[in-house]
Design a protein around this motif. Structure first.
Motif, PDB file in Angstrom:
ATOM      1  N   PRO A 184       1.746   6.405  -9.404  1.00 14.85           N
ATOM      2  CA  PRO A 184       1.847   5.030  -8.900  1.00 14.85           C
ATOM      3  C   PRO A 184       0.472   4.377  -8.771  1.00 14.85           C
ATOM      4  O   PRO A 184      -0.558   5.042  -8.666  1.00 14.85           O
ATOM      5  N   ILE A 185       0.481   3.070  -8.784  1.00 12.00           N
ATOM      6  CA  ILE A 185      -0.737   2.311  -8.536  1.00 12.00           C
ATOM      7  C   ILE A 185      -0.990   2.365  -7.033  1.00 12.00           C
ATOM      8  O   ILE A 185      -0.130   2.015  -6.229  1.00 12.00           O
ATOM      9  N   ILE A 186      -2.172   2.832  -6.672  1.00 11.89           N
ATOM     10  CA  ILE A 186      -2.469   3.035  -5.259  1.00 11.89           C
ATOM     11  C   ILE A 186      -3.411   1.947  -4.763  1.00 11.89           C
ATOM     12  O   ILE A 186      -4.480   1.730  -5.331  1.00 11.89           O
ATOM     13  N   HIS A 187      -2.970   1.256  -3.721  1.00  9.46           N
ATOM     14  CA  HIS A 187      -3.773   0.245  -3.050  1.00  9.46           C
ATOM     15  C   HIS A 187      -4.056   0.740  -1.639  1.00  9.46           C
ATOM     16  O   HIS A 187      -3.250   1.459  -1.056  1.00  9.46           O
ATOM     17  N   SER A 188      -5.165   0.346  -1.101  1.00 12.53           N
ATOM     18  CA  SER A 188      -5.419   0.658   0.309  1.00 12.53           C
ATOM     19  C   SER A 188      -5.139  -0.603   1.124  1.00 12.53           C
ATOM     20  O   SER A 188      -5.432  -1.712   0.700  1.00 12.53           O
ATOM     21  N   TYR A 189      -4.555  -0.392   2.283  1.00  8.69           N
ATOM     22  CA  TYR A 189      -4.192  -1.498   3.148  1.00  8.69           C
ATOM     23  C   TYR A 189      -4.970  -1.386   4.458  1.00  8.69           C
ATOM     24  O   TYR A 189      -5.166  -0.295   4.989  1.00  8.69           O
ATOM     25  N   ASN A 190      -5.398  -2.526   4.949  1.00 15.08           N
ATOM     26  CA  ASN A 190      -6.164  -2.577   6.191  1.00 15.08           C
ATOM     27  C   ASN A 190      -5.462  -3.485   7.186  1.00 15.08           C
ATOM     28  O   ASN A 190      -4.851  -4.488   6.801  1.00 15.08           O
ATOM     29  N   MET A 191      -5.587  -3.124   8.444  1.00 16.76           N
ATOM     30  CA  MET A 191      -5.060  -3.963   9.509  1.00 16.76           C
ATOM     31  C   MET A 191      -6.111  -4.018  10.597  1.00 16.76           C
ATOM     32  O   MET A 191      -6.469  -2.982  11.178  1.00 16.76           O
ATOM     33  N   LYS A 192      -6.645  -5.231  10.831  1.00 14.85           N
ATOM     34  CA  LYS A 192      -7.699  -5.448  11.816  1.00 14.85           C
ATOM     35  C   LYS A 192      -8.896  -4.516  11.576  1.00 14.85           C
ATOM     36  O   LYS A 192      -9.438  -3.933  12.491  1.00 14.85           O
ATOM     37  N   GLY A 193      -9.231  -4.350  10.315  1.00 10.72           N
ATOM     38  CA  GLY A 193     -10.387  -3.552   9.954  1.00 10.72           C
ATOM     39  C   GLY A 193     -10.146  -2.056   9.851  1.00 10.72           C
ATOM     40  O   GLY A 193     -11.002  -1.322   9.394  1.00 10.72           O
ATOM     41  N   ASP A 194      -8.984  -1.588  10.264  1.00 12.75           N
ATOM     42  CA  ASP A 194      -8.666  -0.161  10.167  1.00 12.75           C
ATOM     43  C   ASP A 194      -7.823   0.089   8.923  1.00 12.75           C
ATOM     44  O   ASP A 194      -6.855  -0.633   8.657  1.00 12.75           O
ATOM     45  N   ARG A 195      -8.182   1.120   8.191  1.00 10.53           N
ATOM     46  CA  ARG A 195      -7.440   1.480   6.988  1.00 10.53           C
ATOM     47  C   ARG A 195      -6.160   2.208   7.397  1.00 10.53           C
ATOM     48  O   ARG A 195      -6.180   3.133   8.213  1.00 10.53           O
ATOM     49  N   LEU A 196      -5.030   1.783   6.831  1.00 10.84           N
ATOM     50  CA  LEU A 196      -3.745   2.414   7.124  1.00 10.84           C
ATOM     51  C   LEU A 196      -3.584   3.637   6.234  1.00 10.84           C
ATOM     52  O   LEU A 196      -3.845   3.585   5.034  1.00 10.84           O
ATOM     53  N   SER A 197      -3.145   4.722   6.823  1.00 13.13           N
ATOM     54  CA  SER A 197      -2.938   5.937   6.035  1.00 13.13           C
ATOM     55  C   SER A 197      -1.572   5.880   5.354  1.00 13.13           C
ATOM     56  O   SER A 197      -0.609   5.341   5.896  1.00 13.13           O
ATOM     57  N   ALA A 198      -1.495   6.455   4.163  1.00 13.34           N
ATOM     58  CA  ALA A 198      -0.256   6.471   3.388  1.00 13.34           C
ATOM     59  C   ALA A 198       0.548   7.713   3.739  1.00 13.34           C
ATOM     60  O   ALA A 198       0.000   8.796   3.955  1.00 13.34           O
ATOM     61  N   VAL A 199       1.851   7.559   3.813  1.00  9.18           N
ATOM     62  CA  VAL A 199       2.756   8.680   4.056  1.00  9.18           C
ATOM     63  C   VAL A 199       3.818   8.687   2.957  1.00  9.18           C
ATOM     64  O   VAL A 199       4.124   7.649   2.370  1.00  9.18           O
ATOM     65  N   SER A 200       4.371   9.854   2.686  1.00 11.55           N
ATOM     66  CA  SER A 200       5.386   9.941   1.631  1.00 11.55           C
ATOM     67  C   SER A 200       6.790   9.685   2.159  1.00 11.55           C
ATOM     68  O   SER A 200       7.694   9.362   1.388  1.00 11.55           O
ATOM     69  N   SER A 201       6.994   9.832   3.467  1.00  5.38           N
ATOM     70  CA  SER A 201       8.295   9.531   4.048  1.00  5.38           C
ATOM     71  C   SER A 201       8.109   9.104   5.499  1.00  5.38           C
ATOM     72  O   SER A 201       7.110   9.426   6.133  1.00  5.38           O
ATOM     73  N   GLN A 202       9.106   8.392   5.987  1.00  2.00           N
ATOM     74  CA  GLN A 202       9.039   7.883   7.354  1.00  2.00           C
ATOM     75  C   GLN A 202      10.449   7.817   7.924  1.00  2.00           C
ATOM     76  O   GLN A 202      11.374   7.373   7.241  1.00  2.00           O
ATOM     77  N   ALA A 203      10.605   8.233   9.155  1.00  2.00           N
ATOM     78  CA  ALA A 203      11.897   8.129   9.822  1.00  2.00           C
ATOM     79  C   ALA A 203      12.041   6.717  10.381  1.00  2.00           C
ATOM     80  O   ALA A 203      11.115   6.168  10.972  1.00  2.00           O
ATOM     81  N   TYR A 204      13.210   6.135  10.162  1.00  2.00           N
ATOM     82  CA  TYR A 204      13.499   4.804  10.682  1.00  2.00           C
ATOM     83  C   TYR A 204      14.926   4.822  11.213  1.00  2.00           C
ATOM     84  O   TYR A 204      15.874   5.075  10.450  1.00  2.00           O
ATOM     85  N   LEU A 205      15.090   4.597  12.492  1.00  2.00           N
ATOM     86  CA  LEU A 205      16.393   4.617  13.157  1.00  2.00           C
ATOM     87  C   LEU A 205      17.143   5.920  12.893  1.00  2.00           C
ATOM     88  O   LEU A 205      18.354   5.940  12.684  1.00  2.00           O
ATOM     89  N   GLY A 206      16.423   7.030  12.847  1.00  2.00           N
ATOM     90  CA  GLY A 206      17.046   8.332  12.660  1.00  2.00           C
ATOM     91  C   GLY A 206      17.348   8.701  11.228  1.00  2.00           C
ATOM     92  O   GLY A 206      17.997   9.712  10.981  1.00  2.00           O
ATOM     93  N   VAL A 207      16.907   7.888  10.284  1.00  2.00           N
ATOM     94  CA  VAL A 207      17.132   8.172   8.863  1.00  2.00           C
ATOM     95  C   VAL A 207      15.774   8.317   8.192  1.00  2.00           C
ATOM     96  O   VAL A 207      14.926   7.434   8.304  1.00  2.00           O
ATOM     97  N   GLU A 208      15.568   9.435   7.511  1.00  2.00           N
ATOM     98  CA  GLU A 208      14.306   9.701   6.820  1.00  2.00           C
ATOM     99  C   GLU A 208      14.306   8.980   5.472  1.00  2.00           C
ATOM    100  O   GLU A 208      15.121   9.271   4.599  1.00  2.00           O
TER     101      GLU A 208
END
Length: 180
Positions: free
Chosen positions: A9-33
């Motif tokens: 994949p094309i990888i971009h880095s994202y920043n929020m208020k000067g802090d770089r956000l780390s990338a994750v391969s999965s995330q739980a949302y409302l109990g669903v991965e």
């Protein structure tokens, strides 16, 4: 998290208020991965079957001497609810994932009925207990969700190009359409 189906994949880095956000391969949302490749394999293996198996083990250790009705009530309340949580969303289509889920229920059926004889049919025991397959219950859950969406009972809007419940469906050679 990046949603993609590419090997590279094309990888971009994202920043929020000067802090770089780390990338994750999965995330739980409302109990669903949710996995970056939109695969349900990690959710089914890590969250659903693992947690349900742990709950089933707890029930087996603590309710071994209880009646069949008590065991079945504990299973449907504590284990099956975990196996079905948000099942209309992540319902697997791969047979190995379906089998993983059904395997937990099959172990529960043997425990509930108290029959561990390998020659006896687990399907017959399940039907005797009045427990439908999990796949059948997920299919029913999907149809219930579709009904709720069409009739506006949930906050999921239908786009204009989809089915309009106010319009009559065209007849097809005067034959009836079966739900299966």
């Amino acid at each position: 998290m990046r949603i993609h189906r590419k090997k590279n994949p094309i990888i971009h880095s994202y920043n929020m208020k000067g802090d770089r956000l780390s990338a994750v391969s999965s995330q739980a949302y409302l109990g669903v991965e949710i996995h970056e490749k939109l695969s349900w394999k990690p959710h089914i293996a890590k969250y659903v079957t693992s947690k349900a198996s742990q709950s089933l083990g707890f029930i087996r250790r603590n309710l071994a001497q209880c009646s069949t009705a008590t065991k079945q009530l504990a299973y449907t309340t504590l284990v099956r609810s975990q196996l079905e949580y948000a099942g209309a969303i992540w319902d697997p289509y791969r047979q190995n994932q379906v089998d993983q889920l059904e395997r937990v229920q099959r172990r529960a059926v043997r425990f509930i009925s108290g029959n561990y004889n390998r020659e006896d049919s687990v399907t017959a025991m399940r039907e005797e207990l009045g427990l439908p397959s999990l796949q059948k219950r997920r299919r029913h859950s999907r149809w219930v969700m579709v009904h709720k969406i069409i009739h506006g009972h949930v906050a999921i809007p239908l786009p204009d190009y989809t089915f309009n419940p106010g319009l009559a469906l065209p007849e097809a050679n005067n034959s009836t359409v079966s739900p299966d």
